[in-house]
Design a protein around this motif. Structure first.
Motif, PDB file in Angstrom:
ATOM      1  N   PRO A   3      -4.931  19.277   6.389  1.00 25.67           N
ATOM      2  CA  PRO A   3      -4.564  18.403   5.206  1.00 25.67           C
ATOM      3  C   PRO A   3      -3.175  18.727   4.793  1.00 25.67           C
ATOM      4  O   PRO A   3      -2.761  19.976   4.775  1.00 25.67           O
ATOM      5  CB  PRO A   3      -5.620  19.082   4.011  1.00 25.67           C
ATOM      6  N   THR A   4      -2.590  17.797   4.153  1.00 27.82           N
ATOM      7  CA  THR A   4      -1.184  18.044   3.717  1.00 27.82           C
ATOM      8  C   THR A   4      -1.105  18.788   2.356  1.00 27.82           C
ATOM      9  O   THR A   4      -0.274  19.384   2.053  1.00 27.82           O
ATOM     10  CB  THR A   4      -0.350  16.671   3.601  1.00 27.82           C
ATOM     11  N   GLY A   5      -2.087  18.486   1.476  1.00 32.58           N
ATOM     12  CA  GLY A   5      -2.027  18.751   0.056  1.00 32.58           C
ATOM     13  C   GLY A   5      -1.656  20.251  -0.231  1.00 32.58           C
ATOM     14  O   GLY A   5      -0.790  20.530  -1.027  1.00 32.58           O
ATOM     15  N   PRO A   6      -2.321  21.067   0.508  1.00 26.64           N
ATOM     16  CA  PRO A   6      -2.075  22.615   0.271  1.00 26.64           C
ATOM     17  C   PRO A   6      -0.684  23.107   0.644  1.00 26.64           C
ATOM     18  O   PRO A   6      -0.229  24.014   0.091  1.00 26.64           O
ATOM     19  CB  PRO A   6      -3.078  23.226   1.089  1.00 26.64           C
ATOM     20  N   LEU A   7      -0.164  22.159   1.582  1.00 26.65           N
ATOM     21  CA  LEU A   7       1.074  22.717   2.315  1.00 26.65           C
ATOM     22  C   LEU A   7       2.421  22.046   1.547  1.00 26.65           C
ATOM     23  O   LEU A   7       3.284  22.747   1.553  1.00 26.65           O
ATOM     24  CB  LEU A   7       1.342  22.065   3.788  1.00 26.65           C
ATOM     25  N   TYR A   8       2.189  20.830   1.271  1.00 27.40           N
ATOM     26  CA  TYR A   8       3.653  20.070   0.554  1.00 27.40           C
ATOM     27  C   TYR A   8       3.400  19.071  -0.345  1.00 27.40           C
ATOM     28  O   TYR A   8       2.173  18.592  -0.644  1.00 27.40           O
ATOM     29  CB  TYR A   8       3.769  19.163   2.183  1.00 27.40           C
ATOM     30  N   CYS A   9       4.681  19.048  -1.046  1.00 25.61           N
ATOM     31  CA  CYS A   9       4.649  18.190  -2.265  1.00 25.61           C
ATOM     32  C   CYS A   9       5.546  16.947  -1.978  1.00 25.61           C
ATOM     33  O   CYS A   9       6.761  17.149  -1.776  1.00 25.61           O
ATOM     34  CB  CYS A   9       5.225  18.896  -3.433  1.00 25.61           C
ATOM     35  N   PRO A  10       4.844  15.863  -1.843  1.00 28.81           N
ATOM     36  CA  PRO A  10       5.570  14.694  -1.143  1.00 28.81           C
ATOM     37  C   PRO A  10       6.516  14.351  -2.315  1.00 28.81           C
ATOM     38  O   PRO A  10       7.799  13.747  -2.113  1.00 28.81           O
ATOM     39  CB  PRO A  10       4.713  13.492  -0.980  1.00 28.81           C
ATOM     40  N   GLU A  11       6.317  14.503  -3.661  1.00 29.64           N
ATOM     41  CA  GLU A  11       7.323  13.831  -4.598  1.00 29.64           C
ATOM     42  C   GLU A  11       8.453  14.913  -4.771  1.00 29.64           C
ATOM     43  O   GLU A  11       9.590  14.211  -4.620  1.00 29.64           O
ATOM     44  CB  GLU A  11       6.512  14.406  -6.293  1.00 29.64           C
ATOM     45  N   GLU A  12       8.323  16.190  -4.313  1.00 31.42           N
ATOM     46  CA  GLU A  12       9.550  17.054  -4.343  1.00 31.42           C
ATOM     47  C   GLU A  12      10.220  17.169  -2.959  1.00 31.42           C
ATOM     48  O   GLU A  12      11.378  17.463  -2.975  1.00 31.42           O
ATOM     49  CB  GLU A  12       9.046  18.323  -4.770  1.00 31.42           C
ATOM     50  N   LYS A  13       9.357  16.636  -2.025  1.00 35.37           N
ATOM     51  CA  LYS A  13       9.866  16.820  -0.508  1.00 35.37           C
ATOM     52  C   LYS A  13      10.176  18.132  -0.363  1.00 35.37           C
ATOM     53  O   LYS A  13      11.069  18.329   0.260  1.00 35.37           O
ATOM     54  CB  LYS A  13      11.216  15.781  -0.331  1.00 35.37           C
TER      55      LYS A  13
ATOM     56  N   ILE B   2       0.854  -1.153  -0.105  1.00 37.28           N
ATOM     57  CA  ILE B   2       0.210  -0.191   0.036  1.00 37.28           C
ATOM     58  C   ILE B   2       0.995   1.360   0.128  1.00 37.28           C
ATOM     59  O   ILE B   2       0.526   2.323  -0.519  1.00 37.28           O
ATOM     60  CB  ILE B   2      -1.004   0.059   1.143  1.00 37.28           C
ATOM     61  N   LEU B   3       1.882   1.164   0.747  1.00 36.67           N
ATOM     62  CA  LEU B   3       2.830   2.568   0.841  1.00 36.67           C
ATOM     63  C   LEU B   3       3.353   3.144  -0.457  1.00 36.67           C
ATOM     64  O   LEU B   3       2.897   4.417  -0.672  1.00 36.67           O
ATOM     65  CB  LEU B   3       3.841   2.205   1.773  1.00 36.67           C
ATOM     66  N   PRO B   4       3.610   2.308  -1.485  1.00 37.72           N
ATOM     67  CA  PRO B   4       4.067   2.785  -2.736  1.00 37.72           C
ATOM     68  C   PRO B   4       2.876   3.501  -3.449  1.00 37.72           C
ATOM     69  O   PRO B   4       2.831   4.607  -4.246  1.00 37.72           O
ATOM     70  CB  PRO B   4       4.537   1.663  -3.458  1.00 37.72           C
ATOM     71  N   ILE B   5       1.836   2.864  -3.312  1.00 43.28           N
ATOM     72  CA  ILE B   5       0.634   3.693  -3.910  1.00 43.28           C
ATOM     73  C   ILE B   5       0.310   4.929  -3.321  1.00 43.28           C
ATOM     74  O   ILE B   5      -0.027   5.777  -3.934  1.00 43.28           O
ATOM     75  CB  ILE B   5      -0.888   2.652  -3.740  1.00 43.28           C
ATOM     76  N   MET B   6       0.447   5.037  -1.797  1.00 42.44           N
ATOM     77  CA  MET B   6       0.064   6.326  -1.030  1.00 42.44           C
ATOM     78  C   MET B   6       1.038   7.245  -1.487  1.00 42.44           C
ATOM     79  O   MET B   6       0.700   8.349  -1.686  1.00 42.44           O
ATOM     80  CB  MET B   6       0.172   5.966   0.307  1.00 42.44           C
ATOM     81  N   ASN B   7       2.242   6.894  -1.767  1.00 42.80           N
ATOM     82  CA  ASN B   7       3.399   7.695  -1.906  1.00 42.80           C
ATOM     83  C   ASN B   7       3.250   8.464  -3.419  1.00 42.80           C
ATOM     84  O   ASN B   7       3.690   9.321  -3.907  1.00 42.80           O
ATOM     85  CB  ASN B   7       4.895   7.353  -1.819  1.00 42.80           C
ATOM     86  N   GLN B   8       2.631   7.536  -4.415  1.00 44.97           N
ATOM     87  CA  GLN B   8       2.380   7.888  -5.697  1.00 44.97           C
ATOM     88  C   GLN B   8       1.366   8.921  -6.130  1.00 44.97           C
ATOM     89  O   GLN B   8       1.236   9.657  -6.734  1.00 44.97           O
ATOM     90  CB  GLN B   8       2.102   6.657  -6.399  1.00 44.97           C
TER      91      GLN B   8
ATOM     92  N   SER C 297      -0.807  12.124  -4.378  1.00 44.51           N
ATOM     93  CA  SER C 297      -0.713  12.914  -3.171  1.00 44.51           C
ATOM     94  C   SER C 297      -2.014  13.409  -2.624  1.00 44.51           C
ATOM     95  O   SER C 297      -2.008  13.900  -1.605  1.00 44.51           O
ATOM     96  CB  SER C 297      -0.239  14.358  -3.617  1.00 44.51           C
ATOM     97  N   ASP C 298      -3.243  12.783  -3.386  1.00 41.86           N
ATOM     98  CA  ASP C 298      -4.500  12.778  -2.645  1.00 41.86           C
ATOM     99  C   ASP C 298      -4.581  12.297  -1.519  1.00 41.86           C
ATOM    100  O   ASP C 298      -5.518  12.140  -0.412  1.00 41.86           O
ATOM    101  CB  ASP C 298      -5.708  12.887  -3.462  1.00 41.86           C
ATOM    102  N   ILE C 299      -3.823  10.918  -1.402  1.00 37.19           N
ATOM    103  CA  ILE C 299      -4.014  10.137  -0.211  1.00 37.19           C
ATOM    104  C   ILE C 299      -3.333  10.618   0.843  1.00 37.19           C
ATOM    105  O   ILE C 299      -2.039  10.636   0.826  1.00 37.19           O
ATOM    106  CB  ILE C 299      -3.646   8.571  -0.733  1.00 37.19           C
ATOM    107  N   GLU C 300      -3.802  10.931   2.059  1.00 36.37           N
ATOM    108  CA  GLU C 300      -3.343  11.464   3.149  1.00 36.37           C
ATOM    109  C   GLU C 300      -2.702  10.627   3.908  1.00 36.37           C
ATOM    110  O   GLU C 300      -1.385  10.708   4.303  1.00 36.37           O
ATOM    111  CB  GLU C 300      -4.389  12.013   4.026  1.00 36.37           C
ATOM    112  N   THR C 301      -3.142   9.317   4.133  1.00 33.66           N
ATOM    113  CA  THR C 301      -2.284   8.261   4.845  1.00 33.66           C
ATOM    114  C   THR C 301      -3.202   6.897   4.619  1.00 33.66           C
ATOM    115  O   THR C 301      -4.151   6.886   3.866  1.00 33.66           O
ATOM    116  CB  THR C 301      -2.394   8.767   6.567  1.00 33.66           C
ATOM    117  N   CYS C 302      -2.459   5.885   5.130  1.00 34.60           N
ATOM    118  CA  CYS C 302      -3.031   4.601   5.056  1.00 34.60           C
ATOM    119  C   CYS C 302      -2.869   3.917   6.431  1.00 34.60           C
ATOM    120  O   CYS C 302      -2.029   4.280   7.191  1.00 34.60           O
ATOM    121  CB  CYS C 302      -2.334   3.660   4.045  1.00 34.60           C
ATOM    122  N   VAL C 303      -3.938   3.001   6.651  1.00 27.08           N
ATOM    123  CA  VAL C 303      -3.858   2.689   8.047  1.00 27.08           C
ATOM    124  C   VAL C 303      -4.680   1.050   8.062  1.00 27.08           C
ATOM    125  O   VAL C 303      -5.649   0.786   7.374  1.00 27.08           O
ATOM    126  CB  VAL C 303      -4.661   3.263   8.938  1.00 27.08           C
TER     127      VAL C 303
END
Length: 544
Positions: free
Chosen positions: A136-146, A98-104, A106-112
């Motif tokens: 929410p993470t979306g407006p603040l941070y770009c996970p791809e670019e870190k 699941i984690l690779p899908i989450m990282n791919q 950005s709309d997915i906030e977390t997985c549990v």
């Protein structure tokens, strides 16, 4: 046989997709839910019959070979959480998958992973769901670019500048403590402050200078909070400084409710002037009591646009270099408050007035004066700003009269012309603001605004025989029966006085209408223009 379910949120077009497949055209009328349909094997590429179910909350059978989740691409702001349920039925974890899908995405906030049966991670799931909405993470941070998104960096940069009370580019311990108390209602202990700075020092060379936090250090800390899952810290700061979920300043923050009854005016109060004085001092780097173009630009960096154009320099007092003086700066704020209080509230919002002054909103900076009618009845006023409208034919000297109030006897560029000038005058030892407004000489139509003022100046050119007639007509049509005091200005009095083409001389006209005799005035002098006439106008406005 493939059983396919189509699930979605409301109004995303799920039913339309199914109906368009069946009819091969977009449906005009879409039912709440499509009937279940089966596509025969002979019309599918893989020769397999497919049963399609339009899923709704009332569906009792939840089995399916594949699920299509539908979203509307023009409304994709809802954060997603991937939930792996029934973890009690397996020995292994699905997180690696699941984690690779989450990282791919950005709309997915977390997985549990959770289990309703074993009560595993149940409360955590709903905590994450709340957090995804509130922080929410979306407006603040770009996970791809870190790294943080540009809009977040821009917002936090404004917050840093507002919090940097001495404008030295560093948040010292006192400023950091004020910031901490403002956002989180508690100061930081000295050791905690040092710990924060040490974290920054370990990670970057220019994050701490002179034992204070630089902008780079401030932004690094927030990046660290987000990366460590502490989005709520950054969101608390952003919301305290007026930002909404899209990182725009709230309309409620910029434009707090302020009721202004009819015939009342708006002025800045003492605390507002103290705040604006501190903003001026903060940006007057060379301590010359004037703002250079660079200092003005620096002051307005916390604004999304430059609010003052070149006309401001012709509205208020400037020094010999044409830079806005301290007095001119306060005058411009006074003018904005009087003419357009909503704009003043907006500007004070950008400067962080309510935060720095610890007030509920910018509305606390404004005094709404009492009704002018009461002032007239009581024959006294508490107002500090008075408006004088200047009327006269073209070429009569109105613009020069405005500029002379600012101590100038020079011509100005037409594209930088201002129809206002404002300065202080002293009436019986009290400092007051007089606001002069040049009214365009369109005799056929004078608006309510052209007529609404505390005193009227009718200007005519003594050297032009046709100039006085305009003043006489305007007075008779608009001001003869009004309670607004009027005075006649005999402009260009250094020139030859021509006989006016009017049935009465200006002096006789004034006598007949119980006006003061025409006041001689000229800007054609070596010395700075005389201010006595402006004091007289302010006195007339105060004691009509």
């Amino acid at each position: 046989m493939v059983l396919q379910r189509v699930v979605r949120a409301a109004k995303v077009g799920k039913t339309s997709l199914i109906m368009s497949l069946v009819s091969e055209e977009f449906p005009d009328d879409v039912p709440l839910r499509a009937e279940e349909i089966t596509i025969p094997a002979d019309v599918t590429p893989e020769r397999v019959p497919t049963h399609i179910v339009d899923y709704s909350g009332n569906t009792t059978d939840h089995t399916a070979n594949v699920i299509c989740i539908v979203y509307s691409v023009n409304n994709k702001k809802v954060p997603l959480i991937l939930v792996g349920n029934k973890s009690d039925l397996v020995e292994h974890s699905s997180m690696e998958t699941i984690l690779p899908i989450m990282n791919q995405y950005s709309d997915i906030e977390t997985c549990v992973e959770c289990s309703a049966k074993n009560l595993k991670n149940i409360s955590e799931l709903f905590y994450y769901a709340q957090k995804a909405v509130l922080h929410p993470t979306g407006p603040l941070y770009c996970p791809e670019e870190k790294e943080m998104k540009p809009s977040c960096i821009k917002s936090l940069t404004r917050i840093f500048k507002v919090s940097d009370l001495d404008n030295d580019g560093i948040l010292n311990d006192k400023e950091l403590n004020f910031f901490q108390r403002t956002c989180f209602n508690m100061p930081l202990a000295p050791q905690a402050l040092e710990d924060v700075k040490n974290v920054v020092r370990k990670n970057m060379t220019d994050g701490v200078e002179d034992n204070g936090l630089t902008l780079k250090g401030f932004l690094f800390l927030h990046t660290l909070f987000i990366q460590r899952g502490r989005h709520e810290t950054t969101w608390t700061v952003l919301r305290r400084f007026g930002y909404d979920d899209d990182l725009e300043l709230h309309q409620e923050y910029l434009f707090p409710l302020l009721k202004i009854p009819a015939d009342c005016t708006t002025e800045l109060n003492h605390n507002a002037y103290l705040f604006l004085q501190s903003v001026f001092d903060k940006h007057d780097k060379d301590r010359d009591c004037a703002l250079s173009p660079e200092e003005v630009k620096d002051l307005f960096k916390v604004f999304p646009y430059m609010p003052w154009g070149p006309d401001v320099n012709n509205t208020v007092c400037t020094n010999d270099q044409g830079w806005i003086t301290y007095q001119g700066y306060l005058s411009q704020w006074t003018l904005t408050t009087y003419l357009d209080v909503q704009r003043c509230l907006e500007y004070l919002g950008y400067l962080g007035y309510s935060i720095i002054c610890e007030q509920e909103s910018q509305a606390a900076a404004i005094t709404v004066t009492r009704n002018k009618r009461i002032d007239l009845q009581k024959k006294q006023t508490q107002r500090s700003v008075f408006r004088c409208n200047i009327l006269g034919a073209r070429g009569s000297g109105k613009t020069s009269f405005l500029q002379a109030f600012l101590g100038r006897n020079l011509l100005i560029r037409e594209d930088h012309k201002s129809f206002y000038s404002i300065n202080t005058t002293y009436v019986y030892g009290q400092e007051k603001y007089l606001l002069l407004h040049e009214v365009m000489p369109d005799f056929d139509f004078l608006s309510e605004e052209d007529l609404a003022c505390d005193v009227v100046c009718l200007v005519y050119d003594v050297n032009n025989p046709r100039s006085f007639e305009y003043c006489a007509k305007v007075y008779k049509q608009y001001f003869m029966d009004s309670k607004t005091p009027c005075t006649m200005i005999a402009s260009k009095s250094d020139l030859h006085e021509a006989r006016q083409h009017y049935s009465l001389t200006p002096l006789d006209f004034c006598r007949k209408n119980k006006l003061h005799p025409p006041q001689p005035w000229t800007c054609n002098t070596v010395d700075a223009p005389n201010k006595d006439l402006y004091t007289k106008l302010t006195t007339m406005a105060m004691y009509p």
